[in-house]
Design a protein around this motif. Structure first.
Motif, mmCIF file in Angstrom:
data_model
loop_
_atom_site.group_PDB
_atom_site.id
_atom_site.type_symbol
_atom_site.label_atom_id
_atom_site.label_comp_id
_atom_site.label_asym_id
_atom_site.label_seq_id
_atom_site.Cartn_x
_atom_site.Cartn_y
_atom_site.Cartn_z
ATOM 1 N N ALA A 1 -18.241 13.880 -13.951
ATOM 2 C CA ALA A 1 -18.953 13.675 -15.216
ATOM 3 C C ALA A 1 -20.277 14.412 -15.252
ATOM 4 O O ALA A 1 -20.681 14.916 -16.297
ATOM 5 N N VAL A 2 -20.952 14.514 -14.124
ATOM 6 C CA VAL A 2 -22.287 15.109 -14.095
ATOM 7 C C VAL A 2 -22.251 16.587 -13.717
ATOM 8 O O VAL A 2 -23.052 17.373 -14.198
ATOM 9 N N GLY A 3 -21.307 16.975 -12.876
ATOM 10 C CA GLY A 3 -21.242 18.356 -12.406
ATOM 11 C C GLY A 3 -20.697 19.298 -13.465
ATOM 12 O O GLY A 3 -19.530 19.241 -13.828
ATOM 13 N N ALA A 4 -21.543 20.152 -13.988
ATOM 14 C CA ALA A 4 -21.145 21.054 -15.061
ATOM 15 C C ALA A 4 -20.137 22.103 -14.610
ATOM 16 O O ALA A 4 -19.258 22.498 -15.369
ATOM 17 N N ASP A 5 -20.238 22.548 -13.383
ATOM 18 C CA ASP A 5 -19.367 23.628 -12.907
ATOM 19 C C ASP A 5 -17.904 23.218 -12.874
ATOM 20 O O ASP A 5 -17.028 23.994 -13.236
ATOM 21 N N TYR A 6 -17.638 21.997 -12.439
ATOM 22 C CA TYR A 6 -16.254 21.541 -12.317
ATOM 23 C C TYR A 6 -15.590 21.429 -13.689
ATOM 24 O O TYR A 6 -14.458 21.832 -13.871
#
Length: 153
Positions: free
Chosen positions: A25-30
């Motif tokens: 939810a927080v990691g933009a790259d994934y």
């Protein structure tokens, strides 16, 4: 009847799922990478303008969905942990079992979802935790020892 150990293991698994969902939810790259992969797999021509349109709103929906999964998995984890405390012989046994299950599940999910690897020191640490857990589960409690001593007299 299910033992407290089984509830503890399931609680640890759901705790690991909650933290993996939070990372998604927080990691933009994934999320952005997942959108691009999704578009390339499902659209015939990934270079169309539709890719930009889909990848502008899909990550937002995925993040909201992962945020909802964090809340859901945490609620389920606490439910199972409360049951583990109820059915375990001691709260320490339930807590350590849940933590060990969480560490192992996190390692497996980290490798499967994010391609993470752990250093040798991490594996030594988890091995020590598992040895302590084994001792905790195989040791007899003081109450059992007291009953045995009374029977011998």
């Amino acid at each position: 009847m299910v033992s407290g150990t089984a509830f503890s293991v399931v609680a640890g698994l759901f705790g690991a799922l909650a933290s993996s969902s939070a990372k998604l939810a927080v990691g933009a790259d994934y999320v952005t990478h997942g959108c691009k992969v999704f578009v390339e797999l499902w659209l015939a021509n990934p270079h169309l303008i539709a890719q930009a349109a889909v990848c502008s709103w899909l990550p937002v929906l995925l993040r909201l969905g992962c945020g909802g999964m964090v809340i859901t998995f945490n609620a389920v984890m606490w439910t199972f942990f409360a049951k583990a405390l109820r059915y375990s012989a001691s709260s320490a046994r339930a807590t350590v079992t849940s933590a060990a299950s969480n560490y192992i599940s996190s390692a497996i999910l980290g490798k499967a979802l994010f391609g993470e690897s752990h250093a040798l020191l991490w594996w030594v640490g988890i091995s020590l935790i598992l040895c302590g857990l084994l001792l905790l589960h195989t040791a007899t409690s003081r109450a059992d020892l007291g009953d045995t001593e009374r029977k011998e007299k």
